[in-house]
Motif scaffolding. Structure first.
Motif, short mmCIF file in Angstrom:
data_model
loop_
_atom_site.label_atom_id
_atom_site.label_comp_id
_atom_site.label_asym_id
_atom_site.label_seq_id
_atom_site.Cartn_x
_atom_site.Cartn_y
_atom_site.Cartn_z
N ILE A 257 27.53 36.39 45.22
CA ILE A 257 28.30 37.40 44.47
C ILE A 257 29.38 38.00 45.37
O ILE A 257 30.51 38.21 44.92
CB ILE A 257 27.36 38.52 43.95
CG1 ILE A 257 26.34 37.96 42.96
CG2 ILE A 257 28.16 39.67 43.34
CD1 ILE A 257 26.94 37.41 41.68
N GLN A 258 29.05 38.24 46.64
CA GLN A 258 30.02 38.85 47.56
C GLN A 258 31.24 37.94 47.76
O GLN A 258 32.37 38.42 47.76
CB GLN A 258 29.36 39.15 48.92
CG GLN A 258 28.31 40.23 48.87
CD GLN A 258 26.94 39.72 48.37
OE1 GLN A 258 26.72 38.52 48.24
NE2 GLN A 258 26.05 40.66 48.08
N GLN B 222 37.85 36.85 43.75
CA GLN B 222 38.46 37.54 42.61
C GLN B 222 39.52 38.54 43.05
O GLN B 222 40.52 38.73 42.38
CB GLN B 222 37.38 38.24 41.77
CG GLN B 222 36.55 37.28 40.96
CD GLN B 222 35.40 37.96 40.24
OE1 GLN B 222 34.75 38.85 40.78
NE2 GLN B 222 35.14 37.52 39.02
N ARG B 223 39.30 39.19 44.20
CA ARG B 223 40.25 40.20 44.71
C ARG B 223 41.39 39.59 45.52
O ARG B 223 42.27 40.30 46.00
CB ARG B 223 39.51 41.21 45.59
CG ARG B 223 38.56 42.12 44.85
CD ARG B 223 38.05 43.23 45.76
NE ARG B 223 37.56 42.74 47.05
CZ ARG B 223 36.27 42.58 47.36
NH1 ARG B 223 35.34 42.86 46.48
NH2 ARG B 223 35.93 42.16 48.56
N LYS C 49 32.21 35.57 45.62
CA LYS C 49 32.92 35.53 44.33
C LYS C 49 33.84 36.73 44.20
O LYS C 49 35.00 36.59 43.77
CB LYS C 49 31.92 35.49 43.17
CG LYS C 49 31.21 34.17 43.02
CD LYS C 49 30.28 34.20 41.82
CE LYS C 49 29.50 32.90 41.72
NZ LYS C 49 28.71 32.84 40.49
N LYS C 50 33.35 37.92 44.56
CA LYS C 50 34.18 39.13 44.49
C LYS C 50 35.38 39.02 45.42
O LYS C 50 36.49 39.43 45.05
CB LYS C 50 33.35 40.36 44.84
CG LYS C 50 32.38 40.76 43.77
CD LYS C 50 31.58 41.98 44.20
CE LYS C 50 30.58 42.37 43.12
NZ LYS C 50 29.76 43.52 43.54
N ARG C 51 35.16 38.46 46.59
CA ARG C 51 36.27 38.32 47.54
C ARG C 51 37.34 37.39 46.97
O ARG C 51 38.54 37.64 47.09
CB ARG C 51 35.75 37.81 48.88
CG ARG C 51 36.78 37.87 49.96
CD ARG C 51 36.23 38.24 51.29
NE ARG C 51 37.30 38.12 52.26
CZ ARG C 51 37.10 37.98 53.55
NH1 ARG C 51 35.89 37.99 54.04
NH2 ARG C 51 38.13 37.86 54.36
#
Length: 180
Positions: free
Chosen positions: A152-153, A159-160, A155-157
């Protein structure tokens, strides 16, 4: 020795060297010059060696796991008189303690890249990373976000991430750098 996929001088000049120059400009030119650059999967020294030439105050580490290519890179660095600022790390990136600004060009596609990073490195504290990609980046990014193999971490990186477009001349196509 098949250091690059370029089959002629023009392709090498535009799709490899000029691509790196334009990516460096897109990244921010002289205003955002990293003190240390780590070229992961350096192969023929692209983008690391052109970045070292462009950004004279930067230290560059060429990470190349294939011993034959690493030896060629060491010779190239010596021939170009860059030995005081460019170093070859002849081993796998997983064994390298990530620091500096990580540059990856043609290292791995989408989901494989995301899985590689997710399985080997924590997203928190991992250095700023620049990916040199082609026009298919959005599809690759979706593969990363939808993959069950990626934390998840990470994926968030992804996405940002910041996306910056640039064009290669003479019909060589569009490119994008992704800043994670």
């Amino acid at each position: 020795t098949n250091l690059t996929a370029a089959r002629d001088c023009k392709t090498l000049a535009v799709k490899h060297i000029l691509d790196t120059v334009l990516a460096a400009r897109a990244f921010g030119g002289e205003e955002r010059v990293p003190k240390e650059i780590v070229d992961v999967g350096s192969g023929g020294g692209i983008p690391g060696i052109p970045l070292a030439i462009l950004w004279e105050d930067s230290r560059v580490i060429l990470v190349e796991s294939r011993k034959k290519k690493a030896v060629i890179l060491e010779n190239l660095v010596r021939e170009l008189s860059l030995s005081n600022r460019v170093h070859v790390y002849a081993d796998r990136f997983e064994r390298f303690k990530p620091r500096g600004c990580i540059w990856m060009r043609g290292f791995l596609p989408g989901e494989k890249l995301g899985a590689f990073l997710s399985q080997g490195f924590s997203a928190e504290g991992f250095p700023q990373t620049v990916l040199m990609k082609g026009p298919g980046w959005e599809k690759e990014k979706q593969e990363i976000i939808l993959s069950t193999q990626i934390s998840i971490q990470w994926k968030k990186r992804f996405q940002r991430s910041k996306k910056i477009h640039y064009e290669l001349p003479e019909g060589f196509g569009s490119r994008v750098i992704i800043v994670l």
